[in-house]
Design an enzyme around this catalytic site. Sequence first.
Site, PDB file in Angstrom:
ATOM      1  N   CYS A 123      80.307 -73.184  77.254  1.00  0.00           N
ATOM      2  CA  CYS A 123      81.312 -73.365  76.204  1.00  0.00           C
ATOM      3  C   CYS A 123      80.912 -72.702  74.878  1.00  0.00           C
ATOM      4  CB  CYS A 123      81.636 -74.850  76.043  1.00  0.00           C
ATOM      5  SG  CYS A 123      83.208 -75.085  75.198  1.00  0.00           S
ATOM      6  N   HIS A 178      81.534 -78.316  81.156  1.00  0.00           N
ATOM      7  CA  HIS A 178      80.519 -79.330  80.904  1.00  0.00           C
ATOM      8  C   HIS A 178      80.454 -80.221  82.141  1.00  0.00           C
ATOM      9  CE1 HIS A 178      80.668 -78.178  76.675  1.00  0.00           C
ATOM     10  NE2 HIS A 178      81.960 -78.394  76.651  1.00  0.00           N
TER      11      HIS A 178
HETATM   12  N1  GLN Z   1      83.504 -75.193  69.136  1.00  0.00           N
HETATM   13  C1  GLN Z   1      83.938 -74.552  70.326  1.00  0.00           C
HETATM   14  C2  GLN Z   1      85.421 -74.702  70.632  1.00  0.00           C
HETATM   15  O1  GLN Z   1      86.034 -75.697  70.293  1.00  0.00           O
HETATM   16  C3  GLN Z   1      83.094 -74.998  71.482  1.00  0.00           C
HETATM   17  C4  GLN Z   1      83.272 -76.431  71.892  1.00  0.00           C
HETATM   18  C5  GLN Z   1      82.362 -76.832  73.008  1.00  0.00           C
HETATM   19  O2  GLN Z   1      81.244 -76.361  73.122  1.00  0.00           O
HETATM   20  N2  GLN Z   1      82.822 -77.732  73.836  1.00  0.00           N
HETATM   21  O3  GLN Z   1      85.981 -73.801  71.230  1.00  0.00           O
END
Ligand code: GLN
Length: 257
Positions: A96, A204
Amino acid sequence: MAKRESVVRIGALLPDIMSTYGDDGNALVLRKRLEWRGYQAEIVPITLQDAVPESCDIYTLGGGEDVAQILGAEHLRQSRGIFRAVEAGRPLLAVCAGLQMLGEWFQVADGSRAEGVGLLDITTQPQSERSIGELTATPLHPQLQQKLTGFENHMGATVLGGDAQPLGRVHIGVGNSVPAGVEPPAEGFVDGVVQGSIIATYMHGPVLARNPELADYLLAQALRVEPGSLGVLDLPVVDKLREERFYGALHPPRLDP
Ligand code: GLN
């Protein structure tokens, strides 16, 4: 090939700022799967205070908040170890925000654009709304056969350039999605990025707890053995977890793997 007597080193990149979504569990899964097979393994935490060593056998990088990923990208760019490690073929799993920050640039929720690490031929911009929920995909990687499961929680949408390949074709969820204002592709969304020794995903979970085949593929790269040669670990609890994620009560009619 790493000998069983030598310690396999798992570099956990930026656990101090990039563990918001529990992705530090990926390093734990790698260590445990090595130990079950008789290898010695250690997790090397590489924080914002540390120079990035190029000597680890494998690296993990998790998700996090926008500010954290800006700081993290700057650190990885400046401390050159991860470039040398990837050049030497060391596997790196990024999730992510970790995926987004390894790209050329990423635009965060407030509209500002930050420079990425530049290891992946991708760019990231906001989608029209945040994506939160289960994410399943069929792998497009030739060494992976088992369906992928995870959960996603992100605003960013990632566009792949010519050097980057998607990791999987999405069934449930959006994965890489499309930037706001762009029509979703007729053939559906893809998730993740494969480029050189880097595998990145929006999943995740931690993703390696849910997807043992992916964990073992990365370990085979780290140990420099043939994928598949590590043999399968018989872990009914993981089978049960996958069964629950693909067919479970949380998603009865929608989840058709
Ligand atoms: N900040 C990033 C987004 O919202 C990554 C979020 C995350 O790692 N889940 O796209």
